[in-house]
Design an enzyme around this catalytic site. Structure first.
Site, mmCIF file in Angstrom:
data_model
loop_
_atom_site.group_PDB
_atom_site.id
_atom_site.type_symbol
_atom_site.label_atom_id
_atom_site.label_comp_id
_atom_site.label_asym_id
_atom_site.label_seq_id
_atom_site.Cartn_x
_atom_site.Cartn_y
_atom_site.Cartn_z
ATOM 1 N N HIS A 101 0.866 -1.185 0.000
ATOM 2 C CA HIS A 101 0.000 0.000 0.000
ATOM 3 C C HIS A 101 0.900 1.231 0.000
ATOM 4 C CE1 HIS A 101 -2.757 3.130 0.984
ATOM 5 N NE2 HIS A 101 -2.450 3.175 2.267
ATOM 6 N N HIS A 103 1.337 5.692 -1.133
ATOM 7 C CA HIS A 103 0.690 6.983 -1.389
ATOM 8 C C HIS A 103 1.338 7.595 -2.630
ATOM 9 C CE1 HIS A 103 -0.679 7.576 3.092
ATOM 10 N NE2 HIS A 103 -1.088 6.437 2.578
ATOM 11 N N TYR A 128 1.370 -4.682 -20.295
ATOM 12 C CA TYR A 128 1.934 -5.011 -18.987
ATOM 13 C C TYR A 128 1.038 -4.560 -17.844
ATOM 14 C CZ TYR A 128 6.197 -7.216 -20.455
ATOM 15 O OH TYR A 128 7.086 -8.116 -20.972
#
Length: 226
Positions: A101, A103, A128
């Site tokens: 995860h 930002h 891709y």
């Protein structure tokens, strides 16, 4: 004894890999400050996860949070507040062995655009992108650490390995840590392409070309993926 030794070596390697990939992501500006988190599922059903308020660029292998299969802290520093997010993806996507995860700037920007389809946040722009990410879901905004985000992830029923949290950032699962990292990077680059080409009527992959990728590379797309 030999199995125990191999298990210990495996965990040591995974701890080092989390720190190595985390530093690479941080140094390339893909998640600033103390943002972002990484987890890897262990052989016993528990997992390793990065601690709360920790920069991915300066992780200590010995201080990573070791959780049991129910998400309880066994050793290391207190885990990221995003544990419910990781738990929901592991619980609904059986093949997931690692989750990243971030930002990352372009993915966050993409998640804020009004025209984004929650079922397919990006069109089929490159081979891709489809091969590594499949399709990307967009879930509504929740404050960081809000347990309600887990319900939103569970609502996807494990159909997506790649998810954007609105106004927050990408969450990507993979069958290995390397696969999850590479897919997250591919998502970020594709989001960048989308922003660069927005309003320019670019040529996307055709339905026939998408079907060819699905056939040749075993790409899995949700029913409404593209």
């Amino acid at each position: 004894m030999r199995q125990a030794g191999m298990t210990a070596m495996s965990e040591t390697r995974l701890r080092e890999d989390i720190c190595r990939f985390g530093r690479s992501l941080f140094e390339r500006g893909l998640t600033p400050g103390s943002s972002g988190n990484i987890s890897v599922k262990m052989h016993d059903g528990g997992w390793l996860v990065t601690p709360t308020n920790a920069s991915l660029g300066f992780l200590d292998p010995a201080r990573l949070s070791r959780l049991d299969g129910r998400g309880r802290l066994l050793s290391g520093d207190a885990p990221t507040k995003e544990v419910p997010l990781h738990t929901a993806l592991y619980d609904t996507r059986e093949s997931a062995r690692a989750i990243v995860h971030l930002h990352s700037t372009h993915s966050v920007a993409l998640s804020m655009l009004p025209e984004i389809d929650p079922r397919a946040a990006l069109p089929p722009m490159t081979a891709y992108y489809l091969m590594k990410c499949g399709a990307t879901a967009l879930v509504p905004y929740y404050r960081p650490g809000d347990p309600a985000v887990a319900d939103a992830i569970k609502g996807l029923a494990g159909k997506y390995s790649s998810v954007l949290l609105a106004n927050h950032g990408p969450v990507v699962a993979g069958d290995t840590l390397e696969a999850a990292v590479f897919a997250t990077e591919e998502l970020e680059e594709t989001a960048k392409l989308y922003l660069l080409l927005r309003g320019m009527n670019p040529r996307y992959l055709s339905a026939e070309q998408v079907t060819d990728l699905v056939k040749v590379f075993g790409v899995t797309l949700p029913d409404h993926g593209h």
